[in-house]
Scaffold this motif. Structure first.
Motif, PDB file in Angstrom:
ATOM      1  N   GLN A  81       0.830  -1.192   0.000  1.00 16.67           N
ATOM      2  CA  GLN A  81       0.000   0.000   0.000  1.00 16.67           C
ATOM      3  C   GLN A  81       0.866   1.243   0.000  1.00 16.67           C
ATOM      4  O   GLN A  81       1.987   1.247   0.487  1.00 16.67           O
ATOM      5  N   ASP A  82       0.298   2.294  -0.522  1.00 18.40           N
ATOM      6  CA  ASP A  82       0.937   3.598  -0.458  1.00 18.40           C
ATOM      7  C   ASP A  82       0.653   4.166   0.927  1.00 18.40           C
ATOM      8  O   ASP A  82      -0.490   4.199   1.370  1.00 18.40           O
ATOM      9  N   ALA A  83       1.693   4.609   1.617  1.00 19.95           N
ATOM     10  CA  ALA A  83       1.519   5.101   2.977  1.00 19.95           C
ATOM     11  C   ALA A  83       0.602   6.310   3.026  1.00 19.95           C
ATOM     12  O   ALA A  83      -0.078   6.535   4.024  1.00 19.95           O
ATOM     13  N   SER A  84       0.560   7.108   1.967  1.00 13.58           N
ATOM     14  CA  SER A  84      -0.279   8.295   1.985  1.00 13.58           C
ATOM     15  C   SER A  84      -1.763   7.926   1.944  1.00 13.58           C
ATOM     16  O   SER A  84      -2.604   8.739   2.272  1.00 13.58           O
ATOM     17  N   MET A  85      -2.092   6.714   1.548  1.00 12.89           N
ATOM     18  CA  MET A  85      -3.488   6.294   1.474  1.00 12.89           C
ATOM     19  C   MET A  85      -4.048   5.945   2.847  1.00 12.89           C
ATOM     20  O   MET A  85      -5.246   5.984   3.048  1.00 12.89           O
ATOM     21  N   PHE A 111      17.498   6.393  10.766  1.00 13.54           N
ATOM     22  CA  PHE A 111      16.165   6.842  11.161  1.00 13.54           C
ATOM     23  C   PHE A 111      15.661   7.936  10.221  1.00 13.54           C
ATOM     24  O   PHE A 111      14.530   7.882   9.740  1.00 13.54           O
ATOM     25  N   LEU A 112      16.517   8.919   9.940  1.00 10.90           N
ATOM     26  CA  LEU A 112      16.105  10.017   9.053  1.00 10.90           C
ATOM     27  C   LEU A 112      15.802   9.514   7.641  1.00 10.90           C
ATOM     28  O   LEU A 112      14.844   9.960   7.009  1.00 10.90           O
ATOM     29  N   ALA A 113      16.630   8.575   7.159  1.00 12.21           N
ATOM     30  CA  ALA A 113      16.395   8.027   5.817  1.00 12.21           C
ATOM     31  C   ALA A 113      15.072   7.264   5.761  1.00 12.21           C
ATOM     32  O   ALA A 113      14.286   7.427   4.815  1.00 12.21           O
ATOM     33  N   GLN A 114      14.805   6.448   6.769  1.00 12.98           N
ATOM     34  CA  GLN A 114      13.553   5.683   6.810  1.00 12.98           C
ATOM     35  C   GLN A 114      12.353   6.619   6.967  1.00 12.98           C
ATOM     36  O   GLN A 114      11.307   6.408   6.363  1.00 12.98           O
ATOM     37  N   LYS A 115      12.521   7.660   7.786  1.00 11.13           N
ATOM     38  CA  LYS A 115      11.444   8.627   7.989  1.00 11.13           C
ATOM     39  C   LYS A 115      11.125   9.338   6.668  1.00 11.13           C
ATOM     40  O   LYS A 115       9.962   9.505   6.327  1.00 11.13           O
ATOM     41  N   GLN A 116      12.171   9.699   5.950  1.00 14.98           N
ATOM     42  CA  GLN A 116      11.963  10.370   4.658  1.00 14.98           C
ATOM     43  C   GLN A 116      11.249   9.442   3.680  1.00 14.98           C
ATOM     44  O   GLN A 116      10.379   9.877   2.926  1.00 14.98           O
ATOM     45  N   LEU A 118       9.135   7.147   4.449  1.00 17.56           N
ATOM     46  CA  LEU A 118       7.730   7.081   4.862  1.00 17.56           C
ATOM     47  C   LEU A 118       6.953   8.304   4.395  1.00 17.56           C
ATOM     48  O   LEU A 118       5.793   8.188   4.003  1.00 17.56           O
ATOM     49  N   LEU A 119       7.594   9.447   4.442  1.00 16.22           N
ATOM     50  CA  LEU A 119       6.902  10.691   4.120  1.00 16.22           C
ATOM     51  C   LEU A 119       6.768  10.941   2.619  1.00 16.22           C
ATOM     52  O   LEU A 119       5.972  11.783   2.213  1.00 16.22           O
ATOM     53  N   THR A 120       7.539  10.223   1.815  1.00 16.28           N
ATOM     54  CA  THR A 120       7.446  10.443   0.364  1.00 16.28           C
ATOM     55  C   THR A 120       6.575   9.392  -0.300  1.00 16.28           C
ATOM     56  O   THR A 120       6.244   8.400   0.218  1.00 16.28           O
TER      57      THR A 120
END
Length: 120
Positions: A81-85, A111-116, A118-120
């Motif tokens: 799934q797309d996380a934004s959904m 952590f920052l790379a994984q967070k980024q 998730l957000l994209t």
């Protein structure tokens, strides 16, 4: 693959010397235990670690100590799934990511790379 039972036994019997920390790949903490072994403080910390390991679920132990070498697999990647959904899935994935970072499994950069991701 680290085993919970092995880590618990090492913490109980040899924890004063930090053997369980070395086993789990936490070498800096293992050295600290080794340096403190003559003060008795490391024995108290090792007993604390023993109790923590006994109370920890096998899934949590694996997530914390066995995912260090693997890329953390987030639920959105598993389901495709797309996380934004799904804001709930995104929040849950972020909380799991934060837990891995706080427990020391992920470095600040990871952590920052994984967070980024998730957000994209």
């Amino acid at each position: 693959m680290k085993r919970k039972k092995t880590a618990t036994l090492l913490a109980f019997f040899l924890g004063t010397f930090g053997v369980h920390k070395f086993y789990l790949g936490l070498h800096v903490q293992g050295l600290i235990f080794l340096l403190l072994c003559f003060t008795g403080a490391s024995t108290l910390f090792a007993l604390y670690d023993t109790v923590v390991f006994l109370g920890m679920s096998p899934q949590k132990f694996d997530r914390i100590y066995n995912s260090k070498h693997d890329e953390p697999v987030l639920r959105t990647e598993q389901t495709g799934q797309d996380a934004s959904m799904s804001p709930c899935a995104l929040r849950q994935d972020f909380n799991e990511l934060k837990e891995l970072h706080v427990s020391g499994v992920l470095t600040d950069e990871e952590f920052l790379a994984q967070k980024q991701r998730l957000l994209t």
